[in-house]
Structures are given as structure tokens and as C-alpha cells.
Design a protein around this motif. Structure first.
Motif, mmCIF file in Angstrom:
data_model
loop_
_atom_site.group_PDB
_atom_site.id
_atom_site.type_symbol
_atom_site.label_atom_id
_atom_site.label_comp_id
_atom_site.label_asym_id
_atom_site.label_seq_id
_atom_site.Cartn_x
_atom_site.Cartn_y
_atom_site.Cartn_z
ATOM 1 N N ALA A 11 0.827 -1.199 0.000
ATOM 2 C CA ALA A 11 0.000 0.000 0.000
ATOM 3 C C ALA A 11 0.865 1.254 0.000
ATOM 4 O O ALA A 11 0.357 2.354 -0.136
ATOM 5 N N PHE A 12 2.161 1.084 0.156
ATOM 6 C CA PHE A 12 3.084 2.214 0.249
ATOM 7 C C PHE A 12 3.904 2.326 -1.025
ATOM 8 O O PHE A 12 4.226 1.335 -1.666
ATOM 9 N N GLU A 13 4.231 3.567 -1.373
ATOM 10 C CA GLU A 13 4.984 3.795 -2.604
ATOM 11 C C GLU A 13 6.443 3.390 -2.485
ATOM 12 O O GLU A 13 7.056 3.016 -3.478
ATOM 13 N N THR A 14 6.993 3.475 -1.266
ATOM 14 C CA THR A 14 8.402 3.132 -1.089
ATOM 15 C C THR A 14 8.570 2.276 0.159
ATOM 16 O O THR A 14 7.715 2.265 1.045
ATOM 17 N N ALA A 15 9.698 1.595 0.218
ATOM 18 C CA ALA A 15 10.023 0.801 1.404
ATOM 19 C C ALA A 15 10.201 1.724 2.606
ATOM 20 O O ALA A 15 9.848 1.366 3.728
ATOM 21 N N GLU A 16 10.715 2.920 2.371
ATOM 22 C CA GLU A 16 10.909 3.878 3.455
ATOM 23 C C GLU A 16 9.561 4.312 4.036
ATOM 24 O O GLU A 16 9.418 4.452 5.249
ATOM 25 N N ALA A 17 8.579 4.520 3.163
ATOM 26 C CA ALA A 17 7.247 4.904 3.632
ATOM 27 C C ALA A 17 6.637 3.775 4.457
ATOM 28 O O ALA A 17 6.009 4.008 5.494
ATOM 29 N N ALA A 18 6.810 2.546 4.003
ATOM 30 C CA ALA A 18 6.301 1.394 4.743
ATOM 31 C C ALA A 18 6.978 1.292 6.104
ATOM 32 O O ALA A 18 6.323 1.028 7.119
ATOM 33 N N GLU A 19 8.289 1.513 6.148
ATOM 34 C CA GLU A 19 9.038 1.443 7.409
ATOM 35 C C GLU A 19 8.601 2.555 8.363
ATOM 36 O O GLU A 19 8.427 2.319 9.560
ATOM 37 N N THR A 20 8.386 3.747 7.852
ATOM 38 C CA THR A 20 7.931 4.868 8.670
ATOM 39 C C THR A 20 6.562 4.560 9.283
ATOM 40 O O THR A 20 6.334 4.783 10.472
ATOM 41 N N TYR A 21 5.667 4.018 8.467
ATOM 42 C CA TYR A 21 4.340 3.655 8.978
ATOM 43 C C TYR A 21 4.461 2.558 10.032
ATOM 44 O O TYR A 21 3.808 2.626 11.073
ATOM 45 N N ASP A 22 5.279 1.560 9.775
ATOM 46 C CA ASP A 22 5.453 0.461 10.714
ATOM 47 C C ASP A 22 5.941 0.975 12.067
ATOM 48 O O ASP A 22 5.435 0.571 13.107
ATOM 49 N N GLN A 23 6.908 1.885 12.037
ATOM 50 C CA GLN A 23 7.418 2.453 13.292
ATOM 51 C C GLN A 23 6.323 3.240 14.010
ATOM 52 O O GLN A 23 6.177 3.133 15.230
ATOM 53 N N TRP A 24 5.562 4.036 13.267
ATOM 54 C CA TRP A 24 4.479 4.819 13.859
ATOM 55 C C TRP A 24 3.438 3.883 14.487
ATOM 56 O O TRP A 24 3.004 4.089 15.619
ATOM 57 N N PHE A 25 3.051 2.842 13.729
ATOM 58 C CA PHE A 25 2.038 1.909 14.211
ATOM 59 C C PHE A 25 2.496 1.192 15.471
ATOM 60 O O PHE A 25 1.758 1.079 16.444
ATOM 61 N N ARG A 26 3.724 0.711 15.486
ATOM 62 C CA ARG A 26 4.253 0.021 16.653
ATOM 63 C C ARG A 26 4.299 0.944 17.873
ATOM 64 O O ARG A 26 4.016 0.520 18.991
ATOM 65 N N ALA A 27 4.636 2.216 17.655
ATOM 66 C CA ALA A 27 4.660 3.180 18.755
ATOM 67 C C ALA A 27 3.255 3.384 19.316
ATOM 68 O O ALA A 27 3.065 3.480 20.544
ATOM 69 N N LYS A 28 2.247 3.451 18.439
ATOM 70 C CA LYS A 28 0.861 3.602 18.882
ATOM 71 C C LYS A 28 0.413 2.392 19.708
ATOM 72 O O LYS A 28 -0.240 2.534 20.744
ATOM 73 N N VAL A 29 0.754 1.193 19.232
ATOM 74 C CA VAL A 29 0.369 -0.028 19.952
ATOM 75 C C VAL A 29 1.044 -0.063 21.313
ATOM 76 O O VAL A 29 0.409 -0.336 22.337
ATOM 77 N N LEU A 30 2.343 0.242 21.344
ATOM 78 C CA LEU A 30 3.076 0.226 22.605
ATOM 79 C C LEU A 30 2.493 1.254 23.576
ATOM 80 O O LEU A 30 2.314 0.972 24.766
ATOM 81 N N SER A 31 2.170 2.425 23.060
ATOM 82 C CA SER A 31 1.562 3.456 23.895
ATOM 83 C C SER A 31 0.243 2.973 24.479
ATOM 84 O O SER A 31 -0.049 3.186 25.661
ATOM 85 N N SER A 32 -0.546 2.310 23.668
ATOM 86 C CA SER A 32 -1.825 1.786 24.145
ATOM 87 C C SER A 32 -1.630 0.707 25.203
ATOM 88 O O SER A 32 -2.327 0.687 26.219
ATOM 89 N N LEU A 33 -0.689 -0.174 24.966
ATOM 90 C CA LEU A 33 -0.418 -1.237 25.938
ATOM 91 C C LEU A 33 0.085 -0.684 27.266
ATOM 92 O O LEU A 33 -0.191 -1.254 28.327
#
Length: 67
Positions: A11-33
Motif C-alpha cells: 500500500a506504500f509507494e516506497t520501502a521507506e514509507a512502509a518502514e515509517t508507517y510500521d514504526q508509527w504503528f508500533r509506537a501507537k500499539v506500545l503506547s496503548s499497551l
């Protein structure tokens, strides 16, 4: 399209965009936990949402009568 997407499809145009989203998502999950606020029961949340939904005008009521 049915079934899983090939691994080359993203769904991402670049591997960097995918990595940035992955880091953001993991931070959100960790914050929620790590959130120490008390959990809200499912029934309470659903009751609040029902009030919100029933308060909204039904703009599509006439659409259901067509056909």
C-alpha cells in the motif's frame, strides 16, 4: 481480487514509507499497551455509540424505499 496479495504488492509507494508507517504503528500499539487508564467495558462504549448514531439524521432513509 480474492486471496492474499503477493508479497511484492504494498500500500506504500516506497520501502521507506512502509518502514515509517510500521514504526508509527508500533509506537501507537506500545503506547496503548502502556496506558494505565482503566479500561472501558464494551457494553458502555456501545451504548454511547448507539446514542450518537440514533441522534444523527438518517439521510439515506429514502434510498432504502427505492428499488
Amino acid at each position: 481480487m480474492n486471496g492474499p496479495l503477493p508479497s511484492s504488492t504494498s500500500a506504500f509507494e516506497t520501502a521507506e514509507a512502509a518502514e515509517t508507517y510500521d514504526q508509527w504503528f508500533r509506537a501507537k500499539v506500545l503506547s496503548s499497551l502502556n496506558d494505565d487508564r482503566p479500561a472501558r467495558p464494551h457494553a458502555t462504549v456501545m451504548a454511547q455509540l448507539r446514542k450518537i448514531v440514533t441522534a444523527q439524521p438518517d439521510d439515506h432513509a429514502a434510498d432504502s424505499m427505492e428499488g
